[in-house]
Design a protein around this motif. Structure first.
Motif, PDB file in Angstrom:
ATOM      1  N   GLY A 243       0.782  -1.236   0.000  1.00 47.53           N
ATOM      2  CA  GLY A 243       0.000   0.000   0.000  1.00 47.53           C
ATOM      3  C   GLY A 243       0.807   1.275   0.000  1.00 47.53           C
ATOM      4  O   GLY A 243       0.235   2.351   0.154  1.00 47.53           O
ATOM      5  N   ALA A 244       2.120   1.209  -0.180  1.00 44.64           N
ATOM      6  CA  ALA A 244       2.956   2.404  -0.101  1.00 44.64           C
ATOM      7  C   ALA A 244       3.517   2.834  -1.449  1.00 44.64           C
ATOM      8  O   ALA A 244       4.298   3.787  -1.506  1.00 44.64           O
ATOM      9  CB  ALA A 244       4.116   2.162   0.873  1.00 44.64           C
ATOM     10  N   TRP A 272       0.401   9.374   3.551  1.00 44.81           N
ATOM     11  CA  TRP A 272      -0.786   9.641   4.344  1.00 44.81           C
ATOM     12  C   TRP A 272      -1.853  10.270   3.456  1.00 44.81           C
ATOM     13  O   TRP A 272      -1.564  10.848   2.412  1.00 44.81           O
ATOM     14  CB  TRP A 272      -0.474  10.567   5.527  1.00 44.81           C
ATOM     15  CG  TRP A 272       0.007  11.934   5.094  1.00 44.81           C
ATOM     16  CD1 TRP A 272       1.292  12.310   4.835  1.00 44.81           C
ATOM     17  CD2 TRP A 272      -0.810  13.080   4.840  1.00 44.81           C
ATOM     18  NE1 TRP A 272       1.345  13.618   4.433  1.00 44.81           N
ATOM     19  CE2 TRP A 272       0.060  14.120   4.429  1.00 44.81           C
ATOM     20  CE3 TRP A 272      -2.171  13.334   4.911  1.00 44.81           C
ATOM     21  CZ2 TRP A 272      -0.406  15.396   4.102  1.00 44.81           C
ATOM     22  CZ3 TRP A 272      -2.639  14.595   4.582  1.00 44.81           C
ATOM     23  CH2 TRP A 272      -1.756  15.611   4.191  1.00 44.81           C
ATOM     24  N   GLU A 296      -5.539   8.090   7.120  1.00 37.51           N
ATOM     25  CA  GLU A 296      -4.735   6.878   6.943  1.00 37.51           C
ATOM     26  C   GLU A 296      -3.263   7.252   6.789  1.00 37.51           C
ATOM     27  O   GLU A 296      -2.928   8.202   6.069  1.00 37.51           O
ATOM     28  CB  GLU A 296      -5.194   6.104   5.704  1.00 37.51           C
ATOM     29  CG  GLU A 296      -4.365   4.864   5.422  1.00 37.51           C
ATOM     30  CD  GLU A 296      -4.840   4.108   4.182  1.00 37.51           C
ATOM     31  OE1 GLU A 296      -4.197   3.098   3.826  1.00 37.51           O
ATOM     32  OE2 GLU A 296      -5.836   4.535   3.570  1.00 37.51           O
ATOM     33  N   HIS A 297      -2.412   6.498   7.462  1.00 40.81           N
ATOM     34  CA  HIS A 297      -0.965   6.644   7.312  1.00 40.81           C
ATOM     35  C   HIS A 297      -0.385   5.272   7.027  1.00 40.81           C
ATOM     36  O   HIS A 297      -0.675   4.305   7.741  1.00 40.81           O
ATOM     37  CB  HIS A 297      -0.326   7.235   8.571  1.00 40.81           C
ATOM     38  CG  HIS A 297       1.040   7.811   8.316  1.00 40.81           C
ATOM     39  ND1 HIS A 297       2.138   7.030   8.025  1.00 40.81           N
ATOM     40  CD2 HIS A 297       1.474   9.096   8.284  1.00 40.81           C
ATOM     41  CE1 HIS A 297       3.202   7.802   7.831  1.00 40.81           C
ATOM     42  NE2 HIS A 297       2.827   9.065   7.992  1.00 40.81           N
ATOM     43  N   ARG A 298       0.414   5.183   5.957  1.00 40.37           N
ATOM     44  CA  ARG A 298       0.884   3.888   5.487  1.00 40.37           C
ATOM     45  C   ARG A 298       2.259   3.509   6.013  1.00 40.37           C
ATOM     46  O   ARG A 298       2.805   2.479   5.618  1.00 40.37           O
ATOM     47  CB  ARG A 298       0.905   3.883   3.957  1.00 40.37           C
ATOM     48  CG  ARG A 298      -0.469   4.123   3.358  1.00 40.37           C
ATOM     49  CD  ARG A 298      -0.438   4.158   1.862  1.00 40.37           C
ATOM     50  NE  ARG A 298      -1.768   4.390   1.315  1.00 40.37           N
ATOM     51  CZ  ARG A 298      -2.046   4.480   0.012  1.00 40.37           C
ATOM     52  NH1 ARG A 298      -1.074   4.349  -0.867  1.00 40.37           N
ATOM     53  NH2 ARG A 298      -3.271   4.695  -0.395  1.00 40.37           N
ATOM     54  N   ASN A 299       2.812   4.330   6.904  1.00 37.20           N
ATOM     55  CA  ASN A 299       4.078   3.959   7.539  1.00 37.20           C
ATOM     56  C   ASN A 299       4.082   4.469   8.977  1.00 37.20           C
ATOM     57  O   ASN A 299       5.070   5.011   9.461  1.00 37.20           O
ATOM     58  CB  ASN A 299       5.264   4.521   6.750  1.00 37.20           C
ATOM     59  CG  ASN A 299       6.589   3.920   7.194  1.00 37.20           C
ATOM     60  OD1 ASN A 299       6.667   2.742   7.540  1.00 37.20           O
ATOM     61  ND2 ASN A 299       7.638   4.727   7.188  1.00 37.20           N
ATOM     62  N   ARG A 306       0.229   0.257   8.826  1.00 34.66           N
ATOM     63  CA  ARG A 306      -0.830   1.077   8.252  1.00 34.66           C
ATOM     64  C   ARG A 306      -1.857   1.398   9.325  1.00 34.66           C
ATOM     65  O   ARG A 306      -2.515   0.505   9.856  1.00 34.66           O
ATOM     66  CB  ARG A 306      -1.484   0.348   7.085  1.00 34.66           C
ATOM     67  CG  ARG A 306      -2.457   1.200   6.282  1.00 34.66           C
ATOM     68  CD  ARG A 306      -3.051   0.402   5.147  1.00 34.66           C
ATOM     69  NE  ARG A 306      -2.013  -0.190   4.324  1.00 34.66           N
ATOM     70  CZ  ARG A 306      -2.245  -1.070   3.360  1.00 34.66           C
ATOM     71  NH1 ARG A 306      -3.485  -1.498   3.132  1.00 34.66           N
ATOM     72  NH2 ARG A 306      -1.249  -1.563   2.647  1.00 34.66           N
ATOM     73  N   ARG A 308      -5.352   3.402  10.385  1.00 30.27           N
ATOM     74  CA  ARG A 308      -6.571   3.985   9.829  1.00 30.27           C
ATOM     75  C   ARG A 308      -7.486   4.430  10.965  1.00 30.27           C
ATOM     76  O   ARG A 308      -7.610   3.724  11.968  1.00 30.27           O
ATOM     77  CB  ARG A 308      -7.336   2.978   8.963  1.00 30.27           C
ATOM     78  CG  ARG A 308      -6.701   2.656   7.634  1.00 30.27           C
ATOM     79  CD  ARG A 308      -7.700   1.910   6.759  1.00 30.27           C
ATOM     80  NE  ARG A 308      -7.140   1.481   5.489  1.00 30.27           N
ATOM     81  CZ  ARG A 308      -6.704   0.263   5.234  1.00 30.27           C
ATOM     82  NH1 ARG A 308      -6.749  -0.660   6.181  1.00 30.27           N
ATOM     83  NH2 ARG A 308      -6.214  -0.045   4.054  1.00 30.27           N
TER      84      ARG A 308
END
Length: 731
Positions: A243-244, A272, A296-299, A306, A308
């Protein structure tokens, strides 16, 4: 005067010359058009001839062309033709060239072996006796090459030959196969590169700070491992699952010795995002308007974790498709939220997730009846074995608390005597363990045109100090998609489910075999679109006096979908989508069972009844069961055993047919569906069921009603139909 006349003569001569030039230009233009048409016809003739030969008709003859005017009459070389012309010709196919023999050369090579050779020959589409079709010839060559690649030969060479005897109309086909290397291919060096550069990344982190270890774990390809297309497909999907990355592409770089290096080109996406939006859902029994705010933040916390967060405020109001509900108009509010933290590549191709959810508002299954608070938590693991096969394991906890006085249609005193509310809407909690497996071979997850999807899950709970239920629940579903033409797709679905559990009395409550949210439901936007939301199967309601007609009938404000402990459904849908606008035709059938459908007329109720008007009347009766000091009645309506449930499940099909409109948007199609119930076209079944139960109760007023058919209410009209407005396909 002479000079003026001369000038006039010159003008006239020039005018005549211009007209002659224009006429000549028109004639020349027409001649050029006719020559162009003849040349186009010749090209089309040659093209048709080539196409026919490609299908095996080597004696094809094209007669013509014949140039005709728009009036249909033939035009000769000297004829003048104004406007457009048409060209006609005829094709004579002749006898086809038949395939005499098909062979694969190279099977004697010990690197392949006789078993692989026989498998390749069995997969060929072009066989002796068929026409020499060049399309099949090319498809067989590609199939042989693909199969060799799947077997680990990354650079095979396949050459096709067809020897044709035009006079005898026979052909001999041969495929020469060379694996291309001395041994099966193996993976070599795996290099990570950013799309804007050509220098491999050798450190522990990407330039934006993302760690490299989870990326290599997601790839799960080691140097020296046997080459496999399936491994590449799984690795590609795992990269997207991180997802990044806005794009992730794996490029193969073969070496002469058969080793295949991999260049993994990555383009990092923004880590994000904030989401703001809203939506509406409308059918015959409920309507809601909601807003959505999400982050949402992917790191988060590093390591591709992730995070959410979502918040969804909602308004519930009567359905605009059922005007009778507006007699007691009320708007209820609710709010729902969730927090989740997911760790991709917790192990190889395995993701872990922790999720907490909460909501406060009308019950989602029966929003017009009950108001509640719920808290849920789950710990999950999901493993991707291949690009198509995934499996998951979840431990889930749910705690529900109901507040009857929050709805203006209900009050605490009346609901305390309501047997349906006592048995359905009370504080409860459970912990269950669920295992799921999915086989997804669809060509597109959002808009599939071909392929299939198979899912199965099993869950269970054991009664304990933190769990009020003991049950086992199993469900399976299959979906298939077949392209009929460029714009038409046939979509199909079938499902089956069954659950079993313990019924017992505790704390003044009867606990049914399965909690309401774990039962099976049909009807609404996702299934059985001729029925309102969750209205397939047993529908219970409280009695009310009908002043207009006399006697008693069900209270429309206190209708409860009970669901069931067994379910089956089938559906077929023909989707036509030539552009943004489209349409569908659908047909559906199925049933839900698990509770006694007629406890007042069924002898089974006698053995379960403790609340009776007298010793000789073993029927549930309102007056006796609400008297002070009356004993607690068993679950209303009584649950059935597995054998009785399965027998009842196949007694009704509840067939539905309907049509729908679609408009494609970036978030999915906006759809409007209307379905018609075929087994209640005269809209009398619900009335007949009520009359039978009124007659069975001594007072004429049963303790509660159980119907198997909802009342007809389509925009206030007595029609056995339902209309649904939503976003996204039904399946």
């Amino acid at each position: 005067m002479a000079t003026s006349k001369a000038r006039e003569d010159i003008k006239n001569d020039l005018k005549t010359l211009k007209e002659d030039l224009k006429a000549g230009a028109r004639e020349e233009t027409q001649r050029l058009k006719e020559k162009a048409s003849e040349a186009e016809a010749r090209l089309r003739e040659q093209g048709e001839e080539l196409r026919e030969k490609a299908r095996g008709y080597y004696d094809v003859r094209v007669e013509g062309p014949e140039v005709v005017g728009v009036d249909g009459r033939p035009r000769g070389p000297g004829d003048r033709t104004e406007g457009e012309v048409r060209v006609a010709f005829q094709i004579r196919e002749g006898d086809p060239v038949r395939v005499e023999d098909v062979r694969i050369r190279g099977c004697e090579d010990l690197r392949l072996g006789p078993d692989r050779c026989r498998a390749l020959e069995g997969a060929l589409r072009l066989r002796p006796g068929m026409n020499l079709d060049e399309a099949r010839l090319a498809a067989d060559r590609a199939a042989i090459r693909d199969q060799l690649v799947e077997d680990g030969w990354a650079t095979p060479i396949v050459v096709q030959r067809a020897m044709v005897d035009p006079e005898q109309h026979r052909a001999w086909v041969e495929y020469a196969v060379d694996p291309g290397a001395a041994r099966r291919s193996r993976f070599g060096e795996v290099r990570l590169l950013l799309t804007q550069g050509a220098t491999p990344i050798t450190g522990d982190r990407l330039p934006n700070g993302l760690p490299v270890r989870p990326i290599r774990s997601a790839l799960s390809i080691d140097s020296g491992a046997t080459y496999s297309r399936a491994a590449l497909a799984t690795a590609q999907q795992s990269l997207f699952d991180l997802g990044a990355f806005s794009s992730a592409r794996i490029e193969e770089v073969p070496r002469p010795d058969g080793t295949v290096d991999l260049d993994v080109r990555l383009a990092a996406a923004r880590l994000w995002k904030v989401r703001l939006g809203g939506g509406v859902e409308v059918d015959n029994t409920r309507s809601n308007l909601h807003l959505l705010a999400g982050y949402e933040h992917r790191n988060a916390l590093g390591g591709f974790r992730r995070f959410r967060a979502e918040l969804r405020p909602m308004l519930f109001f009567p359905s605009v498709f059922s005007p009778s509900d507006w007699d007691s108009f009320e708007v209820n509010w609710g709010i729902a939220g969730s927090l989740s933290l997911e760790q991709p590549e917790l192990f190889r191709h395995t993701a872990g997730m922790v999720r907490v959810q909460g909501d406060y508002g009308p019950d989602p299954v029966n929003p017009q009846t009950a108001f509640r608070r719920s808290i849920r938590a789950a710990i999950s693991l999901q493993r991707r074995f291949t690009s198509s096969l995934t499996a998951g394991l979840s431990l889930r906890f749910a705690d529900l608390a109901y507040e009857p006085n929050k709805l203006t249609n209900n009050d605490a005193s009346s609901l305390a005597r309501d047997p349906l509310f006592r048995q359905q809407f009370f504080n409860q909690r459970w912990i269950d363990l669920e295992a799921t497996i999915t086989w997804d071979r669809r060509d597109d997850r959002n808009r599939p045109r071909s392929g299939h999807l198979l899912t199965a899950n099993v869950s269970g709970s054991v009664r304990s100090p933190v769990s009020d239920y003991t049950f086992v629940r199993v469900q399976a579903e299959a979906r298939g998609f077949v392209p009929v033409s460029r714009d038409i797709v046939l979509a199909m679905r079938g499902g089956l489910g069954i659950a079993a559990g313990e019924t017992y009395l505790a704390n003044g409550r009867w606990y049914w075999p399965v909690p309401p949210e774990q039962r099976f439901y049909l009807g609404g936007t996702q299934s059985h679109r001729g029925y309102p939301f969750n209205r397939v199967g047993p529908i219970a309601s409280s009695p009310m006096f009908d002043a207009q007609n006399g006697g008693y009938r069900e209270d429309p404000r206190r209708v409860t979908a009970l669901g069931g402990t067994a379910m089956w459904q089938v559906s077929a849908e023909l989707r036509w989508q030539p552009g943004d606008f489209g349409a569908v035709l659908f047909a559906e059938a199925g049933n839900v069972a698990g509770f006694d459908p007629a406890p007042f007329t069924n002898p089974r109720a006698r053995a379960l009844t403790t609340c009776t008007s007298n010793a000789n009347t073993p029927l549930l009766d309102f007056d006796a069961c609400t008297a002070p000091g009356a004993p607690l009645a068993p679950p209303a309506p009584p649950p059935l055993g597995v054998g009785d449930t399965l027998g009842l499940l196949v007694q009704r099909f509840n067939p539905v047919v309907g049509v729908g409109l679609r408009y494609q948007t970036p978030i999915g199609p906006i759809r409007l569906d209307v379905g018609v119930r075929l087994d209640d076209l005269d809209c009398q079944r619900a009335n007949q069921e009520l009359a039978a139960q009124n007659a069975a109760a001594p007072s004429g007023r049963p303790f509660f009603y159980v119907n198997s058919t909802p009342r007809c209410d389509f925009f206030g009209l007595p029609a056995p139909a339902a209309l649904h407005l939503s976003v996204g396909e039904a399946y």
